[in-house]
Design a protein around this motif. Structure first.
Motif: not given
Ligand code: PMP
Ligand code: GLN
Length: 380
Positions: A120-127, A167-170, A317-320, A357-361
């Protein structure tokens, strides 16, 4: 005037970018994680009721006592944990604020924080804002499991905190009892804190048990868990959640919280307190979301995208890579523009920009919407 940036390498969060692109292209938005269905009407009526009843002034700073009591009851019922509602729980403006404030308390300049990416992209900037250094453990497909011996090797005298998310995002993976025991073994006797982001605690499938950090005694004494009513009750726009941690931590948390948020909106706290009195409001969630996951997985089996198994959260997540050499950002943009379905490129959750090469839906959508998305993706 130009402020000196504290986050020079940070751009706009991928959630805003992809949701905007979805809107511009009138695409089905399976990118940002939110349901397209409403909260229970009864919960909405309770909010209205409490507004009409005049519960519209500041709530107590740590959160409404009745709501904290009901949260403690829920923790007891769901996980068999006894938590003191006065000293160990604080209501927050969503889990993101709980995490941000927790990091502000724990991280001092020069501290190292171990995180598992993609994350989840909020952790790193806060650290980074608080002067910490993220130390990344890269999760790798196809199963995205954690080798705890390798985690142990990342620990140095500067390690102050480990952040887990289950449970883990993503990736949709979950931590098992063995993971928690291994984590406990690593931190026992140290001065390392553990923050466990558990916003998807009820979105867990195939009869698996959510392994809360709070269930493990050695983790409990150094453990902070964060939760989100937005995720649990289908109202991400309300931005209400809570944090649970040891009394000494909570005392420091409140020193920051009182001058940042002070208190979270009052009528919703009253409404949630009433609503939580009935455990059926959350105990049916795993079955509700498992039906969605299964419905979505079956639909996606008709497409050429390769699924990563989802054991929790409302993401898959799906591989393409077998379809295209494009970067995941380019592929997700093209899906949005040409196929009318928006996705999250998973590289946005890797500090290094690593692209697997993964996308999350996000499958927290009504069946008609999922069906239409499946049809569109079937053309790939
Ligand atoms: N943690 C994780 C892993 C998430 O996916 C999200 C996204 N909602 C949050 C925390 C934030 O929850 P909230 O909306 O309550 O801030
Ligand atoms: N957590 C949600 C997701 O992963 C979005 C949160 C946000 O938009 N900040 O999609």
């Amino acid at each position: 005037m130009q402020p000196v940036s504290k986050l020079p390498s940070v751009g706009t969060t991928i959630f805003s970018v992809m949701s905007r692109l979805a809107a511009q292209n009138e695409a089905i938005n399976l990118s940002q994680g939110f349901p397209n269905y409403s909260s229970d009407r009864h919960l909405i009526d309770l909010v209205t009721h409490h507004m009409q009843a005049g519960h519209n002034q500041y709530a107590p700073m740590p959160g409404l006592p009745l709501l904290r009591q009901r949260i403690a009851d829920k923790l007891q019922r769901s996980h068999g944990i006894t938590v003191d509602p006065d000293e160990e729980i604080n209501v927050t403006a969503g889990a993101t604020q709980a995490i941000f404030t927790a990091l502000s308390v724990l991280i001092h300049a020069g501290d190292e924080v171990i995180t598992f990416e993609p994350a989840y992209d909020a952790y790193r900037p806060a650290i980074e804002l608080f002067g910490g250094t993220p130390v990344i453990y890269q999760l790798e497909g196809p199963d995205f499991t954690i080798d705890w011996q390798k985690v142990g090797k990342l620990i140095t005298p500067q390690t102050r905190l480990i952040i887990v998310n289950t449970p883990h995002n993503p990736t949709g993976t979950i931590l098992t009892a063995r993971d928690m025991e291994a984590l406990q073994g690593i931190v026992a006797g140290s001065d390392i804190w553990v923050l466990s982001d558990e916003v998807y605690e009820h979105l867990i499938y195939d009869a698996a048990t959510h392994e809360s950090i709070l269930r493990y005694p050695e983790l409990r004494e150094r453990g902070i868990a964060t939760y989100s009513f937005g995720k649990t009750f289908h109202n991400t726009g309300w931005k209400i959640g809570y944090v649970v941690g040891p009394p000494a931590f909570l005392a420091e948390f409140r020193k920051v919280h009182q001058y940042n948020v002070f208190a979270v909106n009052t009528p919703m706290q009253y409404a949630l307190a009433d609503y939580l009195a009935d455990a059926d409001t959350y105990e049916g969630l795993p079955a509700f979301y498992q039906r969605k996951r299964d419905f979505f997985t079956n639909l996606m089996a008709q497409t050429s995208l390769k699924p990563v198994p989802c054991r929790g959260t409302y993401f898959q997540c799906f591989e393409y890579g077998h379809l295209s050499d494009e970067s995941d950002m380019d592929f997700a943009s093209r899906l949005t523009k040409e196929y009318g379905v928006a996705a999250i490129p998973v590289s946005a959750f890797n500090a290094s920009g690593r692209d697997d090469k993964l996308i999350r839906l996000c499958f927290a959508k009504t069946e008609e919407v999922l069906e239409e998305a499946g049809k569109r993706l079937g053309r790939l």
